[in-house]
Design a protein around this motif. Structure first.
Motif, PDB file in Angstrom:
ATOM      1  N   ARG A   8     -33.336  43.282 -17.796  1.00  0.00           N
ATOM      2  CA  ARG A   8     -32.045  43.917 -17.524  1.00  0.00           C
ATOM      3  C   ARG A   8     -31.765  43.965 -16.033  1.00  0.00           C
ATOM      4  O   ARG A   8     -30.649  43.696 -15.597  1.00  0.00           O
ATOM      5  N   ARG A   9     -32.813  44.291 -15.240  1.00  0.00           N
ATOM      6  CA  ARG A   9     -32.638  44.338 -13.780  1.00  0.00           C
ATOM      7  C   ARG A   9     -32.326  42.953 -13.227  1.00  0.00           C
ATOM      8  O   ARG A   9     -31.502  42.796 -12.319  1.00  0.00           O
ATOM      9  N   SER A  10     -32.985  41.945 -13.775  1.00  0.00           N
ATOM     10  CA  SER A  10     -32.725  40.576 -13.326  1.00  0.00           C
ATOM     11  C   SER A  10     -31.287  40.162 -13.638  1.00  0.00           C
ATOM     12  O   SER A  10     -30.601  39.538 -12.806  1.00  0.00           O
ATOM     13  N   TYR A  11     -30.821  40.514 -14.842  1.00  0.00           N
ATOM     14  CA  TYR A  11     -29.449  40.188 -15.245  1.00  0.00           C
ATOM     15  C   TYR A  11     -28.440  40.882 -14.337  1.00  0.00           C
ATOM     16  O   TYR A  11     -27.453  40.264 -13.893  1.00  0.00           O
ATOM     17  N   ILE A  12     -28.677  42.178 -14.027  1.00  0.00           N
ATOM     18  CA  ILE A  12     -27.773  42.933 -13.154  1.00  0.00           C
ATOM     19  C   ILE A  12     -27.764  42.334 -11.753  1.00  0.00           C
ATOM     20  O   ILE A  12     -26.718  42.192 -11.117  1.00  0.00           O
ATOM     21  N   GLY A  13     -28.952  41.929 -11.275  1.00  0.00           N
ATOM     22  CA  GLY A  13     -29.036  41.320  -9.935  1.00  0.00           C
ATOM     23  C   GLY A  13     -28.276  40.010  -9.859  1.00  0.00           C
ATOM     24  O   GLY A  13     -27.545  39.744  -8.890  1.00  0.00           O
ATOM     25  N   ILE A  14     -28.431  39.176 -10.902  1.00  0.00           N
ATOM     26  CA  ILE A  14     -27.724  37.890 -10.932  1.00  0.00           C
ATOM     27  C   ILE A  14     -26.211  38.111 -11.000  1.00  0.00           C
ATOM     28  O   ILE A  14     -25.438  37.416 -10.331  1.00  0.00           O
ATOM     29  N   ALA A  15     -25.792  39.128 -11.806  1.00  0.00           N
ATOM     30  CA  ALA A  15     -24.367  39.425 -11.943  1.00  0.00           C
ATOM     31  C   ALA A  15     -23.775  39.871 -10.608  1.00  0.00           C
ATOM     32  O   ALA A  15     -22.671  39.463 -10.223  1.00  0.00           O
ATOM     33  N   ARG A  16     -24.532  40.704  -9.886  1.00  0.00           N
ATOM     34  CA  ARG A  16     -24.054  41.173  -8.584  1.00  0.00           C
ATOM     35  C   ARG A  16     -23.963  40.032  -7.579  1.00  0.00           C
ATOM     36  O   ARG A  16     -23.003  39.943  -6.812  1.00  0.00           O
ATOM     37  N   MET A  17     -24.970  39.173  -7.600  1.00  0.00           N
ATOM     38  CA  MET A  17     -24.949  38.032  -6.675  1.00  0.00           C
ATOM     39  C   MET A  17     -23.785  37.088  -6.996  1.00  0.00           C
ATOM     40  O   MET A  17     -23.127  36.576  -6.086  1.00  0.00           O
ATOM     41  N   SER A  18     -23.517  36.876  -8.285  1.00  0.00           N
ATOM     42  CA  SER A  18     -22.403  36.012  -8.690  1.00  0.00           C
ATOM     43  C   SER A  18     -21.070  36.611  -8.253  1.00  0.00           C
ATOM     44  O   SER A  18     -20.183  35.910  -7.740  1.00  0.00           O
ATOM     45  N   SER A  19     -20.944  37.943  -8.442  1.00  0.00           N
ATOM     46  CA  SER A  19     -19.720  38.626  -8.044  1.00  0.00           C
ATOM     47  C   SER A  19     -19.507  38.537  -6.537  1.00  0.00           C
ATOM     48  O   SER A  19     -18.393  38.301  -6.058  1.00  0.00           O
ATOM     49  N   LEU A  20     -20.614  38.704  -5.775  1.00  0.00           N
ATOM     50  CA  LEU A  20     -20.532  38.611  -4.321  1.00  0.00           C
ATOM     51  C   LEU A  20     -20.160  37.195  -3.876  1.00  0.00           C
ATOM     52  O   LEU A  20     -19.340  37.012  -2.966  1.00  0.00           O
ATOM     53  N   ALA A  21     -20.744  36.200  -4.547  1.00  0.00           N
ATOM     54  CA  ALA A  21     -20.451  34.810  -4.204  1.00  0.00           C
ATOM     55  C   ALA A  21     -18.984  34.471  -4.467  1.00  0.00           C
ATOM     56  O   ALA A  21     -18.327  33.804  -3.653  1.00  0.00           O
ATOM     57  N   ILE A  22     -18.458  34.952  -5.606  1.00  0.00           N
ATOM     58  CA  ILE A  22     -17.052  34.705  -5.942  1.00  0.00           C
ATOM     59  C   ILE A  22     -16.133  35.384  -4.931  1.00  0.00           C
ATOM     60  O   ILE A  22     -15.134  34.814  -4.486  1.00  0.00           O
ATOM     61  N   HIS A  23     -16.503  36.614  -4.550  1.00  0.00           N
ATOM     62  CA  HIS A  23     -15.703  37.357  -3.568  1.00  0.00           C
ATOM     63  C   HIS A  23     -15.698  36.645  -2.213  1.00  0.00           C
ATOM     64  O   HIS A  23     -14.643  36.509  -1.566  1.00  0.00           O
ATOM     65  N   LEU A  24     -16.865  36.156  -1.784  1.00  0.00           N
ATOM     66  CA  LEU A  24     -16.949  35.433  -0.521  1.00  0.00           C
ATOM     67  C   LEU A  24     -16.167  34.122  -0.568  1.00  0.00           C
ATOM     68  O   LEU A  24     -15.512  33.738   0.407  1.00  0.00           O
ATOM     69  N   LEU A  25     -16.217  33.450  -1.735  1.00  0.00           N
ATOM     70  CA  LEU A  25     -15.464  32.211  -1.906  1.00  0.00           C
ATOM     71  C   LEU A  25     -13.964  32.474  -1.822  1.00  0.00           C
ATOM     72  O   LEU A  25     -13.230  31.714  -1.182  1.00  0.00           O
ATOM     73  N   TRP A  26     -13.524  33.578  -2.445  1.00  0.00           N
ATOM     74  CA  TRP A  26     -12.100  33.947  -2.395  1.00  0.00           C
ATOM     75  C   TRP A  26     -11.675  34.238  -0.954  1.00  0.00           C
ATOM     76  O   TRP A  26     -10.604  33.807  -0.512  1.00  0.00           O
ATOM     77  N   LEU A  27     -12.522  34.962  -0.203  1.00  0.00           N
ATOM     78  CA  LEU A  27     -12.217  35.263   1.197  1.00  0.00           C
ATOM     79  C   LEU A  27     -12.142  33.991   2.033  1.00  0.00           C
ATOM     80  O   LEU A  27     -11.277  33.855   2.912  1.00  0.00           O
ATOM     81  N   LEU A  28     -13.040  33.042   1.739  1.00  0.00           N
ATOM     82  CA  LEU A  28     -13.057  31.782   2.474  1.00  0.00           C
ATOM     83  C   LEU A  28     -11.780  30.979   2.210  1.00  0.00           C
ATOM     84  O   LEU A  28     -11.165  30.451   3.146  1.00  0.00           O
ATOM     85  N   ILE A  29     -11.385  30.909   0.924  1.00  0.00           N
ATOM     86  CA  ILE A  29     -10.163  30.188   0.566  1.00  0.00           C
ATOM     87  C   ILE A  29      -8.953  30.849   1.216  1.00  0.00           C
ATOM     88  O   ILE A  29      -8.060  30.175   1.764  1.00  0.00           O
ATOM     89  N   HIS A  30      -8.910  32.170   1.168  1.00  0.00           N
ATOM     90  CA  HIS A  30      -7.806  32.919   1.773  1.00  0.00           C
ATOM     91  C   HIS A  30      -7.741  32.665   3.282  1.00  0.00           C
ATOM     92  O   HIS A  30      -6.653  32.496   3.859  1.00  0.00           O
ATOM     93  N   LEU A  31      -8.902  32.605   3.919  1.00  0.00           N
ATOM     94  CA  LEU A  31      -8.964  32.352   5.363  1.00  0.00           C
ATOM     95  C   LEU A  31      -8.456  30.945   5.691  1.00  0.00           C
ATOM     96  O   LEU A  31      -7.682  30.768   6.643  1.00  0.00           O
ATOM     97  N   VAL A  32      -8.882  29.967   4.900  1.00  0.00           N
ATOM     98  CA  VAL A  32      -8.463  28.575   5.129  1.00  0.00           C
ATOM     99  C   VAL A  32      -6.945  28.447   4.973  1.00  0.00           C
ATOM    100  O   VAL A  32      -6.276  27.810   5.805  1.00  0.00           O
TER     101      VAL A  32
END
Length: 254
Positions: A8-32
């Motif tokens: 469960r902890r591994s799943y939550i960690g992966i979910a958080r990392m995926s959410s962070l990656a998507i958020h960073l990708l959105w910020l990068l696209i917005h910046l470009v």
């Protein structure tokens, strides 16, 4: 239980990392995208300056005769900047445009027409037949329009046609005479004072990219260009829009 908690902890960690990656990708696209539009804005400002300064020679010889009638749509909030509107009309007169229609939804420009005309010595109110009378003269005809020339005018024209239909019916005319065509509607609109010529080019000043209620039946073959807010009015951008229109080949069919 220990294995379940670890999974469960591994799943939550992966979910958080995926959410962070998507958020960073959105910020990068917005910046470009933001950088792209910022660079584009700077390029447009620079180009406008070069055109205004006369560095780009191709804009010095414009076949303005191809632009028989120009319409300018101004957002109602921007229409309150009367000094800007006067400057715009003066520029159009300097370029050599002979016939201009000023439109805003709420009729602010209509109410201010006396002030506008007072500050423009080379401008007169539009009248039918101006195209022939102004040929060769350094004078511009100026028409003022608002929403009342749109839906309200169409309702008046339809009412006029209905009365004509009822009159023909009472006189026992042929059925063919009761069929109303586009020509009949055009005649009825002219009769209620809302006919007007069809603009070759329509310039929109405001935050939105639409004609803001300008009478649709006058836009059948009109080129529409969004110019941005009136506060960022630039002579070079205006000259460029007119120049590009003169290069367009319009096919009207047979």
């Amino acid at each position: 239980m220990v294995g379940t908690d670890t999974s469960r902890r591994s799943y939550i960690g992966i979910a958080r990392m995926s959410s962070l990656a998507i958020h960073l990708l959105w910020l990068l696209i917005h910046l470009v995208i933001s950088i792209f539009f910022f660079v584009l804005k700077i390029a447009n400002v620079l180009e406008s300056y070069l055109i205004s300064s006369g560095f780009l020679k191709k804009y010095e010889s414009i076949n303005v005769g191809k632009l028989r009638y120009l319409a300018v749509v101004v957002d109602s909030e921007d229409a309150l900047q009367i000094n800007k509107v006067i400057k715009l009309v003066q520029w159009l007169a300097d370029i050599g445009v002979k016939h201009v229609c000023l439109y805003d939804n709420e009729g602010i420009l209509k109410k201010s027409k006396d002030i506008i005309l007072k500050n423009l010595s080379c401008v007169k109110l539009f009248e039918e037949g101006d195209e022939q009378s102004l040929r060769g003269k350094k004078t511009m005809s100026l028409e003022f329009a608002s929403q009342s020339d749109g839906k309200e005018a169409l309702a008046k024209a339809a009412n006029l046609l209905l009365k004509k239909h009822l009159k023909l019916r009472s006189l026992g005319e042929n059925q063919e005479e009761k069929i109303f065509t586009e020509a009949h509607m055009t005649e009825a609109l002219r009769a209620v004072g809302s006919g007007g010529p069809e603009p070759d080019l329509l310039l929109v000043y405001g935050p939105v990219r639409c004609h803001l209620g300008f009478p649709a039946w006058r836009l059948r073959y009109t080129e529409i260009v969004h110019m941005g807010p009136l506060k960022s009015l630039k002579y070079g951008s205006l000259l460029k829009a007119i120049y590009k229109f003169t290069l367009v080949r319009q096919n009207y069919g047979k």
